[in-house]
Design a protein around this motif. Structure first.
Motif, PDB file in Angstrom:
ATOM      1  N   ASN A  22     128.773 -17.772  -1.885  1.00  0.00           N
ATOM      2  CA  ASN A  22     127.233 -18.092  -1.918  1.00  0.00           C
ATOM      3  C   ASN A  22     126.998 -19.587  -1.290  1.00  0.00           C
ATOM      4  OD1 ASN A  22     126.769 -15.955  -3.270  1.00  0.00           O
ATOM      5  ND2 ASN A  22     127.012 -16.875  -5.514  1.00  0.00           N
ATOM      6  N   LEU A  23     127.976 -20.358  -1.278  1.00  0.00           N
ATOM      7  CA  LEU A  23     127.916 -21.753  -0.578  1.00  0.00           C
ATOM      8  C   LEU A  23     127.948 -21.531   0.976  1.00  0.00           C
ATOM      9  CD1 LEU A  23     127.693 -24.626  -0.792  1.00  0.00           C
ATOM     10  CD2 LEU A  23     130.510 -24.722  -0.839  1.00  0.00           C
ATOM     11  N   LEU A  24     128.727 -20.777   1.445  1.00  0.00           N
ATOM     12  CA  LEU A  24     128.680 -20.193   2.817  1.00  0.00           C
ATOM     13  C   LEU A  24     127.383 -19.564   3.269  1.00  0.00           C
ATOM     14  CD1 LEU A  24     129.976 -20.002   5.443  1.00  0.00           C
ATOM     15  CD2 LEU A  24     130.785 -17.560   5.002  1.00  0.00           C
ATOM     16  N   GLU A  25     126.655 -18.777   2.618  1.00  0.00           N
ATOM     17  CA  GLU A  25     125.548 -17.902   2.821  1.00  0.00           C
ATOM     18  C   GLU A  25     124.420 -19.021   2.724  1.00  0.00           C
ATOM     19  OE1 GLU A  25     123.023 -13.972   1.944  1.00  0.00           O
ATOM     20  OE2 GLU A  25     124.318 -14.959   0.254  1.00  0.00           O
ATOM     21  N   ASP A  26     124.311 -20.076   1.462  1.00  0.00           N
ATOM     22  CA  ASP A  26     123.356 -21.183   1.712  1.00  0.00           C
ATOM     23  C   ASP A  26     123.221 -21.916   2.875  1.00  0.00           C
ATOM     24  OD1 ASP A  26     122.502 -20.039  -0.672  1.00  0.00           O
ATOM     25  OD2 ASP A  26     123.686 -21.606  -1.923  1.00  0.00           O
TER      26      ASP A  26
END
Length: 158
Positions: free
Chosen positions: A42-46
């Motif tokens: 999720n951090l990567l996608e954000d």
């Protein structure tokens, strides 16, 4: 446009340092992050979605199950360059295959194992498509490479 460099682990910092050093030679903005595709999806996608407008090229550095560049490529239409990292397992062949074997529609340009400098140069070449001053810097770099080869001498001392 800038280049966004993402390491899958802080242990990839030596390769990231080589990329940053080369990018600085071309006076290009960059950003460096440590974000694991497996541990912090999720951090990567954000991050990718948030940086997509400012980033011309993403570079993903990862070893072992090196899915980082492929995951980034699945999240963006920007070019993605994968740098497979040599690991204790299979001398990095596992990383290379994890990076290069992508499904249709999700391309990742892949450089050699630990090939950070070439990833930086390729990213600069991609950005140079719309930047004449960057094209000149790349041509100058190529000229310097040729001159270095011309001036290299070998003398047998046996």
């Amino acid at each position: 446009m800038k280049i966004s460099i993402i390491m899958g682990s802080i242990s990839d910092r030596e390769i990231a340092d080589k990329i940053v050093k080369k990018i600085r030679e071309f006076d290009i903005d960059y950003d460096v992050k440590v974000i694991s595709a497996h541990r912090a999806l999720n951090l990567l996608e954000d991050y990718v979605k948030g940086e997509e407008k400012e980033t011309g090229v993403f570079i993903g550095i990862a070893g072992k199950a090196a899915h980082l560049a492929g995951v980034i490529a699945g999240m963006t239409i920007r070019p993605v360059i994968g740098v497979p990292v040599k690991s204790s397992t299979m001398d990095g062949l596992d990383s290379l295959l994890s990076t290069v074997q992508m499904p249709s529609g999700v391309p990742v340009a892949t450089v050699a194992i630990n090939g950070g400098e070439n990833a930086a140069i390729l990213a600069c070449q991609i950005l140079s498509l719309s930047d004449e001053s960057l094209q000149k810097k790349l041509r100058d770099m190529k000229t310097q490479m040729v001159e270095k080869i011309k001036n290299t001498e070998y003398k047998y001392e046996g």
